[in-house]
Structure formats: structure tokens, C-alpha cells
Motif scaffolding. Structure first.
Motif, PDB file in Angstrom:
ATOM      1  N   LYS A   1       0.837  -1.217   0.000  1.00 45.75           N
ATOM      2  CA  LYS A   1       0.000   0.000   0.000  1.00 45.75           C
ATOM      3  C   LYS A   1       0.865   1.257   0.000  1.00 45.75           C
ATOM      4  O   LYS A   1       1.885   1.316   0.699  1.00 45.75           O
ATOM      5  CB  LYS A   1      -0.908   0.001   1.233  1.00 45.75           C
TER       6      LYS A   1
ATOM      7  N   ILE B   1      -6.102  -6.303   3.332  1.00 45.20           N
ATOM      8  CA  ILE B   1      -5.836  -6.253   4.775  1.00 45.20           C
ATOM      9  C   ILE B   1      -6.438  -5.004   5.423  1.00 45.20           C
ATOM     10  O   ILE B   1      -6.214  -4.736   6.592  1.00 45.20           O
ATOM     11  CB  ILE B   1      -4.318  -6.316   5.074  1.00 45.20           C
TER      12      ILE B   1
ATOM     13  N   ILE C   1      -4.759  -6.507  14.674  1.00 40.91           N
ATOM     14  CA  ILE C   1      -3.815  -5.387  14.722  1.00 40.91           C
ATOM     15  C   ILE C   1      -3.791  -4.941  16.186  1.00 40.91           C
ATOM     16  O   ILE C   1      -4.738  -4.299  16.646  1.00 40.91           O
ATOM     17  CB  ILE C   1      -4.270  -4.197  13.838  1.00 40.91           C
TER      18      ILE C   1
ATOM     19  N   MET D   1       3.615  -7.463  12.115  1.00 44.65           N
ATOM     20  CA  MET D   1       3.967  -6.473  11.091  1.00 44.65           C
ATOM     21  C   MET D   1       5.481  -6.228  11.169  1.00 44.65           C
ATOM     22  O   MET D   1       6.197  -6.994  11.812  1.00 44.65           O
ATOM     23  CB  MET D   1       3.170  -5.185  11.304  1.00 44.65           C
ATOM     24  N   SER D   2       5.961  -5.172  10.541  1.00 41.62           N
ATOM     25  CA  SER D   2       7.414  -4.939  10.465  1.00 41.62           C
ATOM     26  C   SER D   2       8.093  -5.008  11.828  1.00 41.62           C
ATOM     27  O   SER D   2       9.190  -5.542  11.956  1.00 41.62           O
ATOM     28  CB  SER D   2       7.704  -3.571   9.837  1.00 41.62           C
TER      29      SER D   2
ATOM     30  N   ARG E   1       2.239  -9.690   7.982  1.00 37.09           N
ATOM     31  CA  ARG E   1       1.971  -8.600   7.042  1.00 37.09           C
ATOM     32  C   ARG E   1       3.063  -7.550   7.204  1.00 37.09           C
ATOM     33  O   ARG E   1       3.035  -6.762   8.146  1.00 37.09           O
ATOM     34  CB  ARG E   1       0.596  -7.994   7.335  1.00 37.09           C
ATOM     35  N   VAL E   2       4.036  -7.569   6.320  1.00 41.43           N
ATOM     36  CA  VAL E   2       5.209  -6.716   6.495  1.00 41.43           C
ATOM     37  C   VAL E   2       5.321  -5.715   5.346  1.00 41.43           C
ATOM     38  O   VAL E   2       5.405  -6.109   4.181  1.00 41.43           O
ATOM     39  CB  VAL E   2       6.490  -7.575   6.584  1.00 41.43           C
ATOM     40  N   GLY E   3       5.274  -4.432   5.692  1.00 39.96           N
ATOM     41  CA  GLY E   3       5.342  -3.378   4.682  1.00 39.96           C
ATOM     42  C   GLY E   3       6.664  -2.644   4.683  1.00 39.96           C
ATOM     43  O   GLY E   3       7.574  -2.952   3.907  1.00 39.96           O
ATOM     44  N   SER E   4       6.787  -1.687   5.588  1.00 39.48           N
ATOM     45  CA  SER E   4       7.936  -0.775   5.547  1.00 39.48           C
ATOM     46  C   SER E   4       9.288  -1.474   5.681  1.00 39.48           C
ATOM     47  O   SER E   4      10.280  -1.015   5.111  1.00 39.48           O
ATOM     48  CB  SER E   4       7.782   0.314   6.611  1.00 39.48           C
TER      49      SER E   4
ATOM     50  N   ARG F   1       6.703   4.353   3.808  1.00 40.29           N
ATOM     51  CA  ARG F   1       5.681   4.621   2.796  1.00 40.29           C
ATOM     52  C   ARG F   1       5.753   6.066   2.332  1.00 40.29           C
ATOM     53  O   ARG F   1       6.107   6.963   3.070  1.00 40.29           O
ATOM     54  CB  ARG F   1       4.299   4.317   3.354  1.00 40.29           C
TER      55      ARG F   1
HETATM   56  C1  PLP Z   1       0.113  -1.130   6.710  1.00 44.09           C
HETATM   57  C2  PLP Z   1      -0.282  -2.386   7.356  1.00 44.09           C
HETATM   58  C3  PLP Z   1       0.686  -3.363   7.671  1.00 44.09           C
HETATM   59  C4  PLP Z   1       2.167  -3.205   7.406  1.00 44.09           C
HETATM   60  O1  PLP Z   1       2.725  -2.309   8.313  1.00 44.09           O
HETATM   61  P1  PLP Z   1       4.313  -2.148   8.451  1.00 44.09           P
HETATM   62  O2  PLP Z   1       4.498  -1.604   9.805  1.00 44.09           O
HETATM   63  O3  PLP Z   1       4.726  -1.225   7.371  1.00 44.09           O
HETATM   64  O4  PLP Z   1       4.923  -3.488   8.297  1.00 44.09           O
HETATM   65  C5  PLP Z   1       0.230  -4.546   8.235  1.00 44.09           C
HETATM   66  N1  PLP Z   1      -1.075  -4.755   8.492  1.00 44.09           N
HETATM   67  C6  PLP Z   1      -2.025  -3.837   8.210  1.00 44.09           C
HETATM   68  C7  PLP Z   1      -3.450  -4.140   8.516  1.00 44.09           C
HETATM   69  C8  PLP Z   1      -1.658  -2.625   7.629  1.00 44.09           C
HETATM   70  O5  PLP Z   1      -2.607  -1.712   7.350  1.00 44.09           O
END
Ligand code: PLP
Length: 221
Positions: free
Chosen positions: A31, A76, A160, A190-191, A206-209, A215
Motif C-alpha cells: 500500500k 488487509i 492489529i 507487522m514490520s 503482514r510486512v510493509g515498511s 511509505r
Molecule cells: C500497513 C499495514 C501493515 C504493514 O505495516 P508495516 O508496519 O509497514 O509493516 C500490516 N497490516 C495492516 C493491517 C496494515 O494496514
């Protein structure tokens, strides 16, 4: 950090927990990331991604999936009932099933489309008023409603945790609720805490940053 580094950390945490290698799915949360970064992760062979908005996913993934047809995208973020049909076309899993009205729409749409994404029920373990999700006390009843009233298969639970609390308590609670409802899937971590989540049984992190970098909100929104 990089994709390979995160994959290695996941493998290490998985083994350390005495779990089988490959039992944790890495959802790369793309995202609000520039398309070049997403393309880079696709080029490295990763094929599972997470998005939190239907509109944003619709604008991004059909093109990428032409080039990489085996790519899976999971929703997500929150799902509005008027976007359920679109969501069924776009997503392989929905992690945010959180109210009966949505379940009803999903059940109708599943009949129509003849296919059902994997469904995770979001649980508001911290009972935060501003956060979506089923209250812990209502989870067992909600799972039953999904199964018995609407005939849906539920893959697991998602959480979350509150930002200012120990995530491990929430992960452990989610694990307990999943177990007593006969659910295998646990979407958590998450991260900042995916290794803790893996130790407590996460099947989907669920790993983003940590993969893509911070972002860049102005790019795709
Ligand atoms: C954005 C998001 C993540 C990823 O978050 P990071 O801290 O960047 O890893 C995971 N789960 C949900 C529901 C999110 O909205």
C-alpha cells in the motif's frame, strides 16, 4: 532492509519456534508504495502482496498480474459492502471480515461468482473504540454465524494490536481463540513484531515498511 533479509528472519524465527520451514506466509504490504518498489520485489520472485484499499489495489494489480499471473493479493484493510463484488474479483484473501452485514454480502457474492477468497475474521483484541474488528467475547458466536447461517469457510483470525501495548499478549489471545474454534490461520505480525508473532503461531505476517522502506503517501493516493 530487503526482501531477502526479511525472508531469512522469518525462516530463523520459524525454526526457532520449532515450526516447519515454509509454514509462515509473508504478505508484502505494498500500500502507498511507488510502483518501482513493488516491481522490484516482483522481480525478485515474491508473489504475495497486501493492500488496504480496494480502489488502490484496483489501480495497481491488474497490470502487474498480466506480467506476473501467479501473484496473489490479499485485502488487509476495511471492506465496504458496496465494494464486495469488486473485492471478490481482485483479492485471493480478505483479512478484515468484521460484521454480519458484510458476511451476508460476501455470502451472496460468493454464490454469484462461484469462488470464495480465503476469509479471516478481524478481532479487536484491545477493544479499541476506533478500531474495526469483532470483540473477543463475540468471536465464537460470529465464527458460528459465518459457518452455519451463511455457509462460509473461515480460514482464520486477524489482529492489529493496540500500538501502546505488548503485542505478544494480543497474539497469544488470538491464537487461543483460533484454536478453540478449529481455525488454522493466524494473520498477525507487522514490520516491528513479526518474529514475536511467528513464535506465537502466525501463519500470515503482514510486512510493509521493513521490505519496501517508509511509505510515500503522496505517490498512489
Ligand atoms: C500497513 C499495514 C501493515 C504493514 O505495516 P508495516 O508496519 O509497514 O509493516 C500490516 N497490516 C495492516 C493491517 C496494515 O494496514
Amino acid at each position: 532492509m530487503s526482501l531477502v533479509e526479511i525472508q531469512n528472519r522469518i525462516l530463523t524465527a520459524t525454526k526457532k519456534a520449532g515450526r516447519q520451514a515454509g509454514s509462515v506466509n509473508l504478505i508484502a504490504v505494498s500500500k502507498v508504495q511507488p510502483n518501482e518498489r513493488v516491481a522490484g520485489v516482483l522481480q525478485q520472485g515474491h508473489r504475495l502482496f497486501g493492500e488496504n484499499r480496494v480502489q488502490e489495489a484496483a489501480g495497481k494489480w491488474p497490470d502487474f498480474q498480466q506480467k506476473y499471473p501467479d501473484t496473489q493479493v490479499h485485502l488487509i484493510g476495511p471492506l465496504q459492502t458496496n465494494k464486495v463484488n469488486q473485492a471478490l474479483e481482485l483479492f485471493d484473501a480478505i483479512h478484515t471480515v468484521d460484521r454480519e452485514k458484510l458476511v451476508k454480502k460476501l455470502a451472496d457474492a460468493v454464490q454469484k461468482h462461484g469462488r470464495c477468497p480465503e476469509l479471516f475474521i478481524q478481532v479487536n483484541t484491545g477493544e479499541e473504540p476506533q478500531k474495526a474488528g469483532i470483540s473477543p467475547a463475540d468471536v465464537d458466536g460470529f465464527v458460528k454465524t459465518c459457518r452455519e447461517t451463511y455457509g462460509l469457510t473461515i480460514a482464520g483470525l486477524m489482529v492489529i494490536p493496540p500500538v501502546d501495548e505488548e503485542a505478544s499478549l494480543h497474539f497469544a489471545l488470538l491464537g487461543k481463540m483460533a484454536k478453540r474454534n478449529g481455525l488454522d490461520g493466524l494473520s498477525m505480525g507487522m514490520s516491528s513484531d513479526f518474529e514475536v508473532a511467528i513464535a506465537l503461531g502466525a501463519t500470515h505476517v503482514r510486512v510493509g515498511s521493513a521490505i519496501f522502506g517508509e511509505r510515500v503517501p503522496s505517490v498512489n493516493t
